[in-house]
Scaffold this motif. Structure first.
Motif, short mmCIF file in Angstrom:
data_model
loop_
_atom_site.label_atom_id
_atom_site.label_comp_id
_atom_site.label_asym_id
_atom_site.label_seq_id
_atom_site.Cartn_x
_atom_site.Cartn_y
_atom_site.Cartn_z
N ARG A 28 -9.87 16.25 -15.39
CA ARG A 28 -10.41 15.99 -16.73
C ARG A 28 -10.51 17.31 -17.47
NH1 ARG A 28 -15.52 14.70 -15.53
NH2 ARG A 28 -16.35 16.62 -16.36
N ALA A 29 -10.15 17.31 -18.73
CA ALA A 29 -10.25 18.52 -19.54
C ALA A 29 -11.71 18.94 -19.66
CB ALA A 29 -9.65 18.28 -20.91
N PRO A 30 -11.97 20.24 -19.64
CA PRO A 30 -13.36 20.71 -19.76
C PRO A 30 -13.86 20.54 -21.19
CG PRO A 30 -11.85 22.57 -19.70
CD PRO A 30 -11.03 21.34 -19.49
N GLY A 31 -15.18 20.55 -21.31
CA GLY A 31 -15.80 20.57 -22.62
C GLY A 31 -16.62 19.36 -22.97
N ASP A 32 -16.18 18.17 -22.58
CA ASP A 32 -16.94 16.97 -22.90
C ASP A 32 -17.97 16.68 -21.82
OD1 ASP A 32 -15.43 16.60 -25.14
OD2 ASP A 32 -14.21 14.99 -24.32
N GLU A 33 -19.03 16.03 -22.23
CA GLU A 33 -20.02 15.54 -21.27
C GLU A 33 -19.40 14.35 -20.54
OE1 GLU A 33 -23.49 15.64 -19.21
OE2 GLU A 33 -22.93 17.03 -20.80
N PRO A 34 -19.35 14.37 -19.20
CA PRO A 34 -18.73 13.26 -18.47
C PRO A 34 -19.54 11.97 -18.59
CG PRO A 34 -19.72 14.82 -16.94
CD PRO A 34 -19.84 15.43 -18.31
N ASP A 35 -18.81 10.87 -18.64
CA ASP A 35 -19.44 9.55 -18.65
C ASP A 35 -19.87 9.24 -17.22
OD1 ASP A 35 -19.96 6.78 -18.50
OD2 ASP A 35 -18.56 6.36 -20.13
N PRO A 36 -21.16 9.04 -16.97
CA PRO A 36 -21.63 8.84 -15.60
C PRO A 36 -21.18 7.51 -14.98
CG PRO A 36 -23.42 8.52 -17.15
CD PRO A 36 -22.25 9.01 -17.93
N LEU A 37 -20.67 6.57 -15.79
CA LEU A 37 -20.21 5.29 -15.27
C LEU A 37 -18.76 5.33 -14.80
CD1 LEU A 37 -21.85 2.92 -17.89
CD2 LEU A 37 -22.71 3.59 -15.63
N ILE A 38 -18.06 6.42 -15.07
CA ILE A 38 -16.66 6.56 -14.69
C ILE A 38 -16.57 7.73 -13.71
CG2 ILE A 38 -14.31 6.95 -15.52
CD1 ILE A 38 -15.45 6.05 -18.32
N PRO A 39 -16.11 7.49 -12.48
CA PRO A 39 -16.11 8.55 -11.47
C PRO A 39 -15.46 9.86 -11.93
CG PRO A 39 -15.64 6.47 -10.42
CD PRO A 39 -15.67 6.21 -11.90
N ILE A 40 -14.32 9.80 -12.63
CA ILE A 40 -13.67 11.02 -13.09
C ILE A 40 -14.28 11.53 -14.39
CG2 ILE A 40 -11.79 9.94 -14.40
CD1 ILE A 40 -11.43 12.98 -12.07
N ALA A 135 -10.11 5.70 -6.85
CA ALA A 135 -11.19 6.68 -6.70
C ALA A 135 -11.61 7.25 -8.05
CB ALA A 135 -10.75 7.81 -5.76
N ALA A 136 -10.67 7.46 -8.95
CA ALA A 136 -10.97 8.08 -10.24
C ALA A 136 -11.69 7.15 -11.20
CB ALA A 136 -9.69 8.59 -10.89
N PHE A 137 -11.38 5.84 -11.14
CA PHE A 137 -11.92 4.92 -12.13
C PHE A 137 -12.77 3.81 -11.55
CE2 PHE A 137 -8.11 6.84 -13.88
CZ PHE A 137 -8.61 7.36 -15.06
N GLY A 138 -12.86 3.73 -10.22
CA GLY A 138 -13.58 2.64 -9.59
C GLY A 138 -12.74 1.37 -9.67
N THR A 139 -13.23 0.29 -9.10
CA THR A 139 -12.48 -0.96 -9.08
C THR A 139 -13.38 -2.12 -9.49
OG1 THR A 139 -12.97 -1.28 -6.73
CG2 THR A 139 -10.88 -0.20 -7.28
N GLY A 140 -12.74 -3.23 -9.85
CA GLY A 140 -13.47 -4.44 -10.19
C GLY A 140 -14.07 -4.39 -11.58
N ALA A 141 -14.42 -5.59 -12.05
CA ALA A 141 -15.10 -5.72 -13.35
C ALA A 141 -15.57 -7.16 -13.46
CB ALA A 141 -14.16 -5.38 -14.50
N ALA A 142 -16.58 -7.35 -14.25
CA ALA A 142 -17.09 -8.70 -14.51
C ALA A 142 -16.14 -9.43 -15.44
CB ALA A 142 -18.48 -8.62 -15.13
N PRO A 143 -16.02 -10.75 -15.31
CA PRO A 143 -15.21 -11.52 -16.26
C PRO A 143 -15.86 -11.51 -17.63
CG PRO A 143 -16.31 -12.98 -14.72
CD PRO A 143 -16.61 -11.58 -14.27
N TRP A 144 -15.07 -11.79 -18.68
CA TRP A 144 -15.58 -11.70 -20.05
C TRP A 144 -16.77 -12.61 -20.28
CZ3 TRP A 144 -16.00 -15.80 -23.25
CH2 TRP A 144 -15.27 -16.95 -22.93
N TRP A 145 -16.75 -13.80 -19.71
CA TRP A 145 -17.84 -14.75 -19.97
C TRP A 145 -19.15 -14.25 -19.37
CZ3 TRP A 145 -19.77 -16.34 -15.40
CH2 TRP A 145 -18.92 -16.33 -14.29
#
Length: 157
Positions: A28-40, A135-145
């Motif tokens: 990841r490019a330096p400078g931004d505050e990392p999003d804690p919900l995304i592993p990378i 590993a970088a983005f995690g897996t799975g997600a809830a369905p839209w409903w």
């Protein structure tokens, strides 16, 4: 086959390696505050650099919004198109050139549990790239409903 995963989310670095595997690095490019919900730390393609055995590769994560498939991650490596797309709450399916290779599970803690599809023999590149994406983005997600129901429930006092 042993896969070594070195993830440092706050620093924005990921390295996947192992005997007989190509080395995959995502930075990841330096400078931004990392999003804690995304592993990378980010899903912004312009803030990420992917290399496989030192050669640049292209990565395009989805935005990760309401629809489950918006959490997909696409990568183009050595002429192959990889896609990691959620298929349940916890797992994501890995495809190479549209062909399913198996499912991967990662909670974002730097570990990945693969379940390769019966009758497939994933190549070392498949294993390394799939592991890196999970590993970088995690897996799975809830369905839209489910997501929509939670949003509505939050709005009702």
């Amino acid at each position: 086959m042993y896969v070594q995963i070195d993830l440092d989310g706050p620093a924005g670095t990921l390295r996947v390696s192992g005997y007989g595997l190509p080395t995959v690095e995502l930075v990841r490019a330096p400078g931004d505050e990392p999003d804690p919900l995304i592993p990378i730390g980010t899903r912004a393609a312009g803030r990420l650099a992917l290399t496989v055995d030192g050669a640049p590769a292209r990565i395009r994560p989805g935005r990760g919004r309401l629809l489950r498939r918006s959490y997909r991650v696409d990568a183009r490596v050595a002429g192959a198109r990889y896609r990691l797309v959620p298929c349940s709450y916890a797992e994501s399916r890995l495809l190479r050139d549209g062909r399913p290779l198996g499912t991967l599970q990662s909670t974002g803690d730097g570990t990945v549990d693969p379940d390769w599809a019966a009758g497939t023999a994933p190549e070392p590149l498949d294993r390394a790239v799939g592991t890196a994406l999970a590993a970088a983005f995690g897996t799975g997600a809830a369905p839209w409903w489910d997501t929509a129901t939670n949003i509505v429930a939050e709005l009702i006092p």
